[in-house]
Write a protein that holds these residues in place. Sequence first.
Motif, PDB file in Angstrom:
ATOM      1  N   ARG A  12      56.432  22.193 126.203  1.00 60.76           N
ATOM      2  CA  ARG A  12      55.176  22.268 125.449  1.00 60.76           C
ATOM      3  C   ARG A  12      54.552  20.893 125.229  1.00 60.76           C
ATOM      4  O   ARG A  12      53.480  20.789 124.639  1.00 60.76           O
ATOM      5  CB  ARG A  12      55.415  22.939 124.097  1.00 60.76           C
ATOM      6  CG  ARG A  12      56.044  24.326 124.203  1.00 60.76           C
ATOM      7  CD  ARG A  12      55.725  25.171 122.991  1.00 60.76           C
ATOM      8  NE  ARG A  12      56.189  24.601 121.751  1.00 60.76           N
ATOM      9  CZ  ARG A  12      57.355  24.909 121.190  1.00 60.76           C
ATOM     10  NH1 ARG A  12      58.185  25.726 121.802  1.00 60.76           N
ATOM     11  NH2 ARG A  12      57.699  24.373 120.041  1.00 60.76           N
ATOM     12  N   GLY A  13      55.231  19.836 125.664  1.00 62.67           N
ATOM     13  CA  GLY A  13      54.662  18.510 125.450  1.00 62.67           C
ATOM     14  C   GLY A  13      55.557  17.440 126.014  1.00 62.67           C
ATOM     15  O   GLY A  13      56.700  17.686 126.389  1.00 62.67           O
ATOM     16  N   SER A  14      55.029  16.219 126.061  1.00 63.38           N
ATOM     17  CA  SER A  14      55.758  15.127 126.710  1.00 63.38           C
ATOM     18  C   SER A  14      56.136  13.996 125.765  1.00 63.38           C
ATOM     19  O   SER A  14      56.737  13.013 126.193  1.00 63.38           O
ATOM     20  CB  SER A  14      54.898  14.540 127.845  1.00 63.38           C
ATOM     21  OG  SER A  14      53.669  14.042 127.328  1.00 63.38           O
ATOM     22  N   ILE A  15      55.821  14.111 124.467  1.00 61.66           N
ATOM     23  CA  ILE A  15      56.116  13.004 123.551  1.00 61.66           C
ATOM     24  C   ILE A  15      57.162  13.385 122.504  1.00 61.66           C
ATOM     25  O   ILE A  15      57.327  12.699 121.506  1.00 61.66           O
ATOM     26  CB  ILE A  15      54.833  12.478 122.874  1.00 61.66           C
ATOM     27  CG1 ILE A  15      54.210  13.525 121.956  1.00 61.66           C
ATOM     28  CG2 ILE A  15      53.834  12.009 123.905  1.00 61.66           C
ATOM     29  CD1 ILE A  15      53.096  12.954 121.085  1.00 61.66           C
ATOM     30  N   GLY A  16      57.874  14.481 122.720  1.00 57.46           N
ATOM     31  CA  GLY A  16      58.989  14.829 121.853  1.00 57.46           C
ATOM     32  C   GLY A  16      58.619  15.527 120.566  1.00 57.46           C
ATOM     33  O   GLY A  16      59.468  15.684 119.683  1.00 57.46           O
ATOM     34  N   MET A  17      57.396  15.975 120.439  1.00 63.06           N
ATOM     35  CA  MET A  17      57.002  16.685 119.218  1.00 63.06           C
ATOM     36  C   MET A  17      55.698  17.439 119.445  1.00 63.06           C
ATOM     37  O   MET A  17      54.974  17.213 120.420  1.00 63.06           O
ATOM     38  CB  MET A  17      56.809  15.721 118.057  1.00 63.06           C
ATOM     39  CG  MET A  17      55.616  14.784 118.226  1.00 63.06           C
ATOM     40  SD  MET A  17      55.030  14.097 116.654  1.00 63.06           S
ATOM     41  CE  MET A  17      54.394  15.559 115.836  1.00 63.06           C
ATOM     42  N   GLU A  18      55.419  18.352 118.542  1.00 62.32           N
ATOM     43  CA  GLU A  18      54.103  18.964 118.439  1.00 62.32           C
ATOM     44  C   GLU A  18      53.861  19.306 116.979  1.00 62.32           C
ATOM     45  O   GLU A  18      54.804  19.480 116.206  1.00 62.32           O
ATOM     46  CB  GLU A  18      53.973  20.211 119.323  1.00 62.32           C
ATOM     47  CG  GLU A  18      54.807  21.391 118.895  1.00 62.32           C
ATOM     48  CD  GLU A  18      54.467  22.647 119.690  1.00 62.32           C
ATOM     49  OE1 GLU A  18      53.532  22.604 120.503  1.00 62.32           O
ATOM     50  OE2 GLU A  18      55.135  23.666 119.464  1.00 62.32           O
ATOM     51  N   ILE A  19      52.602  19.359 116.608  1.00 63.38           N
ATOM     52  CA  ILE A  19      52.244  19.653 115.226  1.00 63.38           C
ATOM     53  C   ILE A  19      50.966  20.463 115.216  1.00 63.38           C
ATOM     54  O   ILE A  19      50.070  20.221 116.030  1.00 63.38           O
ATOM     55  CB  ILE A  19      52.080  18.351 114.400  1.00 63.38           C
ATOM     56  CG1 ILE A  19      51.667  18.668 112.959  1.00 63.38           C
ATOM     57  CG2 ILE A  19      51.113  17.387 115.053  1.00 63.38           C
ATOM     58  CD1 ILE A  19      51.637  17.445 112.049  1.00 63.38           C
ATOM     59  N   TRP A  20      50.882  21.434 114.331  1.00 61.28           N
ATOM     60  CA  TRP A  20      49.633  22.151 114.135  1.00 61.28           C
ATOM     61  C   TRP A  20      49.551  22.690 112.724  1.00 61.28           C
ATOM     62  O   TRP A  20      50.547  22.833 112.030  1.00 61.28           O
ATOM     63  CB  TRP A  20      49.407  23.243 115.166  1.00 61.28           C
ATOM     64  CG  TRP A  20      50.559  24.107 115.571  1.00 61.28           C
ATOM     65  CD1 TRP A  20      51.481  23.842 116.536  1.00 61.28           C
ATOM     66  CD2 TRP A  20      50.904  25.393 115.056  1.00 61.28           C
ATOM     67  NE1 TRP A  20      52.376  24.873 116.650  1.00 61.28           N
ATOM     68  CE2 TRP A  20      52.044  25.848 115.766  1.00 61.28           C
ATOM     69  CE3 TRP A  20      50.366  26.219 114.082  1.00 61.28           C
ATOM     70  CZ2 TRP A  20      52.648  27.065 115.510  1.00 61.28           C
ATOM     71  CZ3 TRP A  20      50.962  27.450 113.822  1.00 61.28           C
ATOM     72  CH2 TRP A  20      52.087  27.863 114.540  1.00 61.28           C
ATOM     73  N   ARG A  21      48.332  22.955 112.321  1.00 58.29           N
ATOM     74  CA  ARG A  21      48.052  23.483 110.987  1.00 58.29           C
ATOM     75  C   ARG A  21      47.432  24.866 111.144  1.00 58.29           C
ATOM     76  O   ARG A  21      46.616  25.084 112.030  1.00 58.29           O
ATOM     77  CB  ARG A  21      47.084  22.559 110.248  1.00 58.29           C
ATOM     78  CG  ARG A  21      46.900  22.888 108.770  1.00 58.29           C
ATOM     79  CD  ARG A  21      45.971  21.885 108.119  1.00 58.29           C
ATOM     80  NE  ARG A  21      45.979  21.978 106.674  1.00 58.29           N
ATOM     81  CZ  ARG A  21      45.298  21.186 105.866  1.00 58.29           C
ATOM     82  NH1 ARG A  21      44.540  20.221 106.394  1.00 58.29           N
ATOM     83  NH2 ARG A  21      45.360  21.331 104.553  1.00 58.29           N
ATOM     84  N   TYR A  22      47.825  25.781 110.303  1.00 59.74           N
ATOM     85  CA  TYR A  22      47.280  27.139 110.397  1.00 59.74           C
ATOM     86  C   TYR A  22      46.815  27.616 109.027  1.00 59.74           C
ATOM     87  O   TYR A  22      47.305  27.178 107.993  1.00 59.74           O
ATOM     88  CB  TYR A  22      48.323  28.104 110.966  1.00 59.74           C
ATOM     89  CG  TYR A  22      49.642  28.115 110.235  1.00 59.74           C
ATOM     90  CD1 TYR A  22      49.853  28.944 109.143  1.00 59.74           C
ATOM     91  CD2 TYR A  22      50.682  27.269 110.622  1.00 59.74           C
ATOM     92  CE1 TYR A  22      51.052  28.954 108.457  1.00 59.74           C
ATOM     93  CE2 TYR A  22      51.890  27.264 109.950  1.00 59.74           C
ATOM     94  CZ  TYR A  22      52.073  28.116 108.860  1.00 59.74           C
ATOM     95  OH  TYR A  22      53.262  28.108 108.183  1.00 59.74           O
ATOM     96  N   GLN A  23      45.844  28.511 109.050  1.00 58.32           N
ATOM     97  CA  GLN A  23      45.319  29.111 107.835  1.00 58.32           C
ATOM     98  C   GLN A  23      45.891  30.512 107.659  1.00 58.32           C
ATOM     99  O   GLN A  23      46.337  31.136 108.613  1.00 58.32           O
ATOM    100  CB  GLN A  23      43.790  29.162 107.885  1.00 58.32           C
ATOM    101  CG  GLN A  23      43.120  27.816 108.046  1.00 58.32           C
ATOM    102  CD  GLN A  23      43.440  26.861 106.908  1.00 58.32           C
ATOM    103  OE1 GLN A  23      43.512  27.284 105.746  1.00 58.32           O
ATOM    104  NE2 GLN A  23      43.639  25.584 107.230  1.00 58.32           N
ATOM    105  N   ALA A  24      45.855  31.028 106.441  1.00 58.08           N
ATOM    106  CA  ALA A  24      46.382  32.356 106.159  1.00 58.08           C
ATOM    107  C   ALA A  24      45.678  33.407 107.011  1.00 58.08           C
ATOM    108  O   ALA A  24      44.446  33.469 107.043  1.00 58.08           O
ATOM    109  CB  ALA A  24      46.209  32.687 104.674  1.00 58.08           C
ATOM    110  N   GLY A  25      46.459  34.190 107.742  1.00 59.71           N
ATOM    111  CA  GLY A  25      45.896  35.249 108.563  1.00 59.71           C
ATOM    112  C   GLY A  25      45.344  34.789 109.885  1.00 59.71           C
ATOM    113  O   GLY A  25      44.869  35.592 110.685  1.00 59.71           O
ATOM    114  N   GLU A  26      45.411  33.490 110.156  1.00 58.78           N
ATOM    115  CA  GLU A  26      44.848  32.948 111.389  1.00 58.78           C
ATOM    116  C   GLU A  26      45.906  32.853 112.471  1.00 58.78           C
ATOM    117  O   GLU A  26      47.002  32.379 112.234  1.00 58.78           O
ATOM    118  CB  GLU A  26      44.282  31.552 111.126  1.00 58.78           C
ATOM    119  CG  GLU A  26      43.696  30.876 112.361  1.00 58.78           C
ATOM    120  CD  GLU A  26      43.207  29.472 112.065  1.00 58.78           C
ATOM    121  OE1 GLU A  26      42.107  29.139 112.471  1.00 58.78           O
ATOM    122  OE2 GLU A  26      43.952  28.726 111.406  1.00 58.78           O
ATOM    123  N   ILE A  27      45.596  33.323 113.673  1.00 54.70           N
ATOM    124  CA  ILE A  27      46.499  33.186 114.808  1.00 54.70           C
ATOM    125  C   ILE A  27      46.018  32.020 115.641  1.00 54.70           C
ATOM    126  O   ILE A  27      44.949  32.061 116.251  1.00 54.70           O
ATOM    127  CB  ILE A  27      46.532  34.469 115.664  1.00 54.70           C
ATOM    128  CG1 ILE A  27      47.073  35.625 114.824  1.00 54.70           C
ATOM    129  CG2 ILE A  27      47.391  34.269 116.900  1.00 54.70           C
ATOM    130  CD1 ILE A  27      47.090  36.952 115.556  1.00 54.70           C
TER     131      ILE A  27
END
Length: 286
Positions: A12-27
Amino acid sequence: MKDIPVHQLEKRGSIGMEIWRYQAGEIQNDTLDEEIMKAHRDDHYIFFIVEAGDTALMIDFNEIKFSPHTLYYILPGQVHHGLSDERAAGWFMAVDTMLIPPDYRKVFEGQLALQKPYLLDDGQMKQCMGLLDLLLQRFLEHEKSTFNVSIVHSLLQSFIGIAAGCYAEINDIDVRVSRPVELSRMFKQLLVDNYVAIKSPSVYAGMLNVSERYLNEVLKKATGFSVSYWILNEIMLEAKRLLYYSECNVKEVAHALGYDDHAYFSRLFKKAEGITPLTFRVTYRK
């Protein structure tokens, strides 16, 4: 046979991490959301913070509920899945183990029992939100500058340090720990790495250069349970994972756990869990 899926961060990535923010009910991502809701393992750490709303996960047969301002982490190898399609608002972060300093790993991996959610106070929550906002911004821009990957990793280290400090505090863990506490951690790591091949308390004691009696005393003081208990607990946990989440038959499960005699394994399972392996599978798959 169908094995428990393992999600690999490198895909899923090449820098050893991923991050994301999600809202209630949001896919955020239909494919990722579907994968998260199904039982799986990760080959990396998962950290998340719930900002608002309530949610729950099943982690190694324990339902863990989360309320607002909750910090939590999932270790590599722990089987987990979502219990609701409706997720709370918050932050999700996947981190390669190599990016987590040894002292922090001692805190995260030093518990014999399942880790508990940590409730952040208002000051801690404000600090984390500011840091994660900047980390997300830099993560999304990491290909735009030669130094941005280093900046991302530095910000990540800061967040992980905060998380480790929180868990060290609630578990009364000092990274400059006493010999008994350090011994408990060392045993846990040895157990996770060797329980299939090594099931003798005396062998673990020998690997740690202590007597079996002393190791038992240390573990009973730290956790309330003996060396034998934790060995059997690790074996039964993996057995239940395989019985529930995979299509392995009982013989295959027994062999995967280092038992040539599957009948003996079945008796051991029944004695430990109160039901046979097949009954466990049928009961929990309803």
